[in-house]
Design a protein around this motif. Structure first.
Motif, PDB file in Angstrom:
ATOM      1  N   GLN A 125       0.845  -1.198   0.000  1.00  0.00           N
ATOM      2  CA  GLN A 125       0.000   0.000   0.000  1.00  0.00           C
ATOM      3  C   GLN A 125       0.877   1.244   0.000  1.00  0.00           C
ATOM      4  O   GLN A 125       1.865   1.325   0.729  1.00  0.00           O
ATOM      5  CB  GLN A 125      -0.926   0.017   1.218  1.00  0.00           C
ATOM      6  N   TYR A 126       0.498   2.202  -0.845  1.00  0.00           N
ATOM      7  CA  TYR A 126       1.194   3.489  -0.933  1.00  0.00           C
ATOM      8  C   TYR A 126       0.165   4.579  -0.696  1.00  0.00           C
ATOM      9  O   TYR A 126      -0.612   4.911  -1.582  1.00  0.00           O
ATOM     10  CB  TYR A 126       1.855   3.662  -2.308  1.00  0.00           C
ATOM     11  N   GLY A 127       0.165   5.127   0.523  1.00  0.00           N
ATOM     12  CA  GLY A 127      -0.873   6.095   0.831  1.00  0.00           C
ATOM     13  C   GLY A 127      -2.229   5.435   0.716  1.00  0.00           C
ATOM     14  O   GLY A 127      -2.491   4.404   1.334  1.00  0.00           O
ATOM     15  N   ASP A 128      -3.113   5.995  -0.121  1.00  0.00           N
ATOM     16  CA  ASP A 128      -4.446   5.431  -0.295  1.00  0.00           C
ATOM     17  C   ASP A 128      -4.571   4.598  -1.565  1.00  0.00           C
ATOM     18  O   ASP A 128      -5.664   4.339  -2.049  1.00  0.00           O
ATOM     19  CB  ASP A 128      -5.501   6.540  -0.289  1.00  0.00           C
ATOM     20  N   ILE A 129      -3.420   4.159  -2.119  1.00  0.00           N
ATOM     21  CA  ILE A 129      -3.403   3.279  -3.286  1.00  0.00           C
ATOM     22  C   ILE A 129      -2.795   1.943  -2.872  1.00  0.00           C
ATOM     23  O   ILE A 129      -1.746   1.906  -2.231  1.00  0.00           O
ATOM     24  CB  ILE A 129      -2.560   3.880  -4.439  1.00  0.00           C
ATOM     25  N   SER A 130      -3.439   0.843  -3.231  1.00  0.00           N
ATOM     26  CA  SER A 130      -2.935  -0.495  -2.899  1.00  0.00           C
ATOM     27  C   SER A 130      -2.725  -1.304  -4.166  1.00  0.00           C
ATOM     28  O   SER A 130      -3.579  -1.297  -5.058  1.00  0.00           O
ATOM     29  CB  SER A 130      -3.923  -1.234  -1.989  1.00  0.00           C
ATOM     30  N   PHE A 131      -1.589  -1.993  -4.236  1.00  0.00           N
ATOM     31  CA  PHE A 131      -1.310  -2.872  -5.368  1.00  0.00           C
ATOM     32  C   PHE A 131      -1.288  -4.317  -4.878  1.00  0.00           C
ATOM     33  O   PHE A 131      -0.582  -4.641  -3.924  1.00  0.00           O
ATOM     34  CB  PHE A 131       0.041  -2.535  -5.999  1.00  0.00           C
ATOM     35  N   PRO A 132      -2.068  -5.196  -5.528  1.00  0.00           N
ATOM     36  CA  PRO A 132      -2.061  -6.601  -5.125  1.00  0.00           C
ATOM     37  C   PRO A 132      -0.750  -7.271  -5.498  1.00  0.00           C
ATOM     38  O   PRO A 132       0.006  -6.765  -6.338  1.00  0.00           O
ATOM     39  CB  PRO A 132      -3.229  -7.195  -5.921  1.00  0.00           C
ATOM     40  N   ALA A 133      -0.487  -8.394  -4.874  1.00  0.00           N
ATOM     41  CA  ALA A 133       0.712  -9.166  -5.207  1.00  0.00           C
ATOM     42  C   ALA A 133       0.715  -9.496  -6.690  1.00  0.00           C
ATOM     43  O   ALA A 133      -0.324  -9.627  -7.326  1.00  0.00           O
ATOM     44  CB  ALA A 133       0.732 -10.447  -4.386  1.00  0.00           C
ATOM     45  N   GLY A 134       1.919  -9.608  -7.243  1.00  0.00           N
ATOM     46  CA  GLY A 134       2.025  -9.933  -8.662  1.00  0.00           C
ATOM     47  C   GLY A 134       3.434  -9.714  -9.171  1.00  0.00           C
ATOM     48  O   GLY A 134       4.344  -9.375  -8.402  1.00  0.00           O
ATOM     49  N   SER A 135       3.620  -9.904 -10.461  1.00  0.00           N
ATOM     50  CA  SER A 135       4.919  -9.697 -11.097  1.00  0.00           C
ATOM     51  C   SER A 135       4.913  -8.347 -11.802  1.00  0.00           C
ATOM     52  O   SER A 135       4.016  -8.073 -12.613  1.00  0.00           O
ATOM     53  CB  SER A 135       5.200 -10.816 -12.103  1.00  0.00           C
ATOM     54  N   TYR A 136       5.900  -7.519 -11.490  1.00  0.00           N
ATOM     55  CA  TYR A 136       5.948  -6.156 -12.009  1.00  0.00           C
ATOM     56  C   TYR A 136       7.334  -5.817 -12.559  1.00  0.00           C
ATOM     57  O   TYR A 136       8.339  -6.315 -12.049  1.00  0.00           O
ATOM     58  CB  TYR A 136       5.614  -5.152 -10.902  1.00  0.00           C
ATOM     59  N   ASP A 137       7.367  -4.938 -13.563  1.00  0.00           N
ATOM     60  CA  ASP A 137       8.636  -4.368 -14.016  1.00  0.00           C
ATOM     61  C   ASP A 137       9.188  -3.495 -12.894  1.00  0.00           C
ATOM     62  O   ASP A 137       8.433  -2.722 -12.273  1.00  0.00           O
ATOM     63  CB  ASP A 137       8.426  -3.507 -15.264  1.00  0.00           C
ATOM     64  N   ALA A 138      10.477  -3.612 -12.634  1.00  0.00           N
ATOM     65  CA  ALA A 138      11.046  -2.859 -11.520  1.00  0.00           C
ATOM     66  C   ALA A 138      12.542  -2.640 -11.691  1.00  0.00           C
ATOM     67  O   ALA A 138      13.227  -3.372 -12.400  1.00  0.00           O
ATOM     68  CB  ALA A 138      10.789  -3.590 -10.204  1.00  0.00           C
ATOM     69  N   LEU A 139      13.006  -1.608 -11.013  1.00  0.00           N
ATOM     70  CA  LEU A 139      14.433  -1.369 -10.825  1.00  0.00           C
ATOM     71  C   LEU A 139      14.768  -1.926  -9.451  1.00  0.00           C
ATOM     72  O   LEU A 139      14.220  -1.482  -8.446  1.00  0.00           O
ATOM     73  CB  LEU A 139      14.733   0.133 -10.879  1.00  0.00           C
ATOM     74  N   ARG A 140      15.629  -2.935  -9.413  1.00  0.00           N
ATOM     75  CA  ARG A 140      15.993  -3.569  -8.146  1.00  0.00           C
ATOM     76  C   ARG A 140      17.420  -3.199  -7.772  1.00  0.00           C
ATOM     77  O   ARG A 140      18.340  -3.325  -8.581  1.00  0.00           O
ATOM     78  CB  ARG A 140      15.856  -5.091  -8.221  1.00  0.00           C
ATOM     79  N   ILE A 141      17.580  -2.747  -6.530  1.00  0.00           N
ATOM     80  CA  ILE A 141      18.901  -2.393  -6.005  1.00  0.00           C
ATOM     81  C   ILE A 141      19.228  -3.326  -4.850  1.00  0.00           C
ATOM     82  O   ILE A 141      18.547  -3.319  -3.820  1.00  0.00           O
ATOM     83  CB  ILE A 141      18.942  -0.928  -5.528  1.00  0.00           C
ATOM     84  N   GLU A 142      20.262  -4.140  -5.015  1.00  0.00           N
ATOM     85  CA  GLU A 142      20.690  -5.071  -3.978  1.00  0.00           C
ATOM     86  C   GLU A 142      21.976  -4.542  -3.351  1.00  0.00           C
ATOM     87  O   GLU A 142      22.986  -4.372  -4.034  1.00  0.00           O
ATOM     88  CB  GLU A 142      20.919  -6.462  -4.574  1.00  0.00           C
ATOM     89  N   ILE A 143      21.934  -4.280  -2.058  1.00  0.00           N
ATOM     90  CA  ILE A 143      23.084  -3.723  -1.348  1.00  0.00           C
ATOM     91  C   ILE A 143      23.810  -4.840  -0.595  1.00  0.00           C
ATOM     92  O   ILE A 143      23.201  -5.562   0.195  1.00  0.00           O
ATOM     93  CB  ILE A 143      22.640  -2.627  -0.356  1.00  0.00           C
TER      94      ILE A 143
END
Length: 218
Positions: A125-143
């Protein structure tokens, strides 16, 4: 007489089974369509800390802030998800340098691994917007060893800068998100709607996508 009753019961069970299968197929199809449309509409950010130690978690947020600041300037006038991904790919080396420099400036020497691709996300959830689980395009940063807690947000439309004190996504970001979705119902589905019908549909999408993710991981 008894044989007729048994035959009728068998017939009824067959009909009930077929109806159940039909309902299951329809529910699965609905969940897949909604998930696909949502996935095609957003570009997300995923930052993974080296560990769960307080210092590593603090470092994760510093890397996040600097990367987001840079990305926000790059995508100031971006209108589509595809454009945002293209910009991110063209500046992937810069993201790496920014993350690495942030780590060095804070007294660490962790490696950084930056990927752009399709990744599995839990319900967020981001503020008043919720995204269900799933596969999404993303920028991933692994530290470093990337064994710490994750941090997720949506880079396009820009939901990463949600004012968490008010818990409300800016109207401009909502309009961009709404215009990129296939239907008004999909927007209502994620826009924190309180009706029982919409909540049920959201849970339906969440359930099928979680099962899909777990099946793929096994």
């Amino acid at each position: 007489m008894k044989k007729n009753i048994i035959n009728k019961l068998k017939h009824t069970l067959v009909i009930i089974s077929l109806l159940f299968i039909y309902t299951l197929v329809c529910a699965s199809s609905y969940a897949n369509i909604v998930s696909k449309d949502l996935s095609e509409s957003v570009f997300r950010l995923h930052v993974i800390a080296n560990s769960d130690k307080p210092d590593d978690q603090s470092l994760k947020f510093k890397v996040r802030d600097n990367v987001l600041s840079y990305m926000n300037n790059l995508c100031l006038n971006t209108k589509t998800k595809e454009e945002a991904i293209r910009i991110a790919k063209n500046h992937q080396d810069e993201f790496n340098k920014i993350a690495k420099q942030t780590i060095i400036d804070n007294g660490y020497n962790y490696d950084v691994n930056i990927k752009i691709g399709i990744f599995d996300f839990p319900t967020k959830q981001y503020g008043d917007i919720s995204f269900p689980a799933g596969s999404y395009d993303a920028l991933r940063i692994e530290i470093g060893e990337a064994k710490g807690q994750n941090w997720w947000c949506v880079m396009f439309p820009p939901l990463c800068f949600v004012d968490m004190t008010s818990g409300v996504v800016p109207d401009e970001s909502k309009k961009t998100l709404e215009s990129s979705l296939a239907s008004e119902e999909e927007y209502i589905l994620i826009n924190d709607n309180k009706s029982n019908d919409i909540q049920f549909k959201f849970k339906l999408v969440e359930l099928f996508q979680n099962v899909k993710i777990k099946t793929a991981q096994n």
